[in-house]
Design an enzyme around this catalytic site. Sequence first.
Site, mmCIF file in Angstrom:
data_model
loop_
_atom_site.group_PDB
_atom_site.id
_atom_site.type_symbol
_atom_site.label_atom_id
_atom_site.label_comp_id
_atom_site.label_asym_id
_atom_site.label_seq_id
_atom_site.Cartn_x
_atom_site.Cartn_y
_atom_site.Cartn_z
ATOM 1 C CG ASP A 63 8.739 -0.006 11.982
ATOM 2 O OD1 ASP A 63 9.223 -0.502 10.944
ATOM 3 O OD2 ASP A 63 8.094 1.063 11.994
ATOM 4 C CD GLU A 66 13.096 -1.348 8.777
ATOM 5 O OE1 GLU A 66 12.576 -2.113 7.950
ATOM 6 O OE2 GLU A 66 12.964 -0.102 8.752
ATOM 7 C CG ASP A 67 13.114 0.659 13.202
ATOM 8 O OD1 ASP A 67 14.035 0.545 12.371
ATOM 9 O OD2 ASP A 67 12.042 1.231 12.954
ATOM 10 C CG ASP A 123 5.089 1.503 7.582
ATOM 11 O OD1 ASP A 123 5.126 2.229 8.585
ATOM 12 O OD2 ASP A 123 6.115 0.998 7.067
#
Length: 181
Positions: A63, A66-67, A123
């Site tokens: 992540d 993406e984050d 996930d």
Amino acid sequence: MSGTPLAVLMRCMNFAAVKHKNQRRKDAEATPYINHPIGVANILTEEAGVDDVIVIQAALLHDTVEDTNTTIDEIVEHFGHNVAGIVAEMTDDKNLAKAERKRQQILHAPHASPKAKLVKLADKLYNLRDLQRCTPCGWSEDRVQEYFVWAHQVVAGLRGSNRQLENKLDDLFRSRGIEVA
Ligand SMILES: Nc1nc2c(ncn2[C@@H]2O[C@H](COP(=O)(O)OP(=O)(O)O)[C@@H](OP(=O)(O)OP(=O)(O)O)[C@H]2O)c(=O)[nH]1
Ligand SMILES: [Mn+2]
């Protein structure tokens, strides 16, 4: 990239911890976000029998792009192309509207690489268990159920990758009244 497998894994964990340091999960306790990537990696080693270090590295980092402000180039530089490729496969295009992003996950799942499919299954398993544990702040019961229904559609495209994870996901889907094949 260089170093013993243990050193490489610790470098990934440290990199992810630094990148996610200001983020919290959406639960009422505001759990540190890093619990999620570590938990996904732990599912892969403890419950899925995965011993491929590349997959565990990708799980720890999955992540970050993406984050956080992390770029795929940074992942390439620190951890190499194999890990970066999986992280790229885990990264939704945040320029798309949310509904379209969700639709793209269903469409892309069957075409993911075998290693990315493992991380995607773990996930989803982590996030669904988290939803069973407690409802994220501001989520209605309907939204929770919609996430289960959507996750079931994504998982449909990941099947045939890992029996243990798929069985555990199916138990969760059944507990929500979703029919599994
Ligand atoms: N269940 C749960 N999820 C939380 C919590 N805190 C943060 N999340 C994250 O929220 C995402 C799911 O929420 P959504 O509203 O559907 O997605 P969004 O954050 O991208 O808008 C997941 O992202 P993701 O890892 O990118 O996964 P996915 O959306 O691709 O499945 C999950 O990791 C929490 O307390 N419980
Ligand atoms: Mn995730």
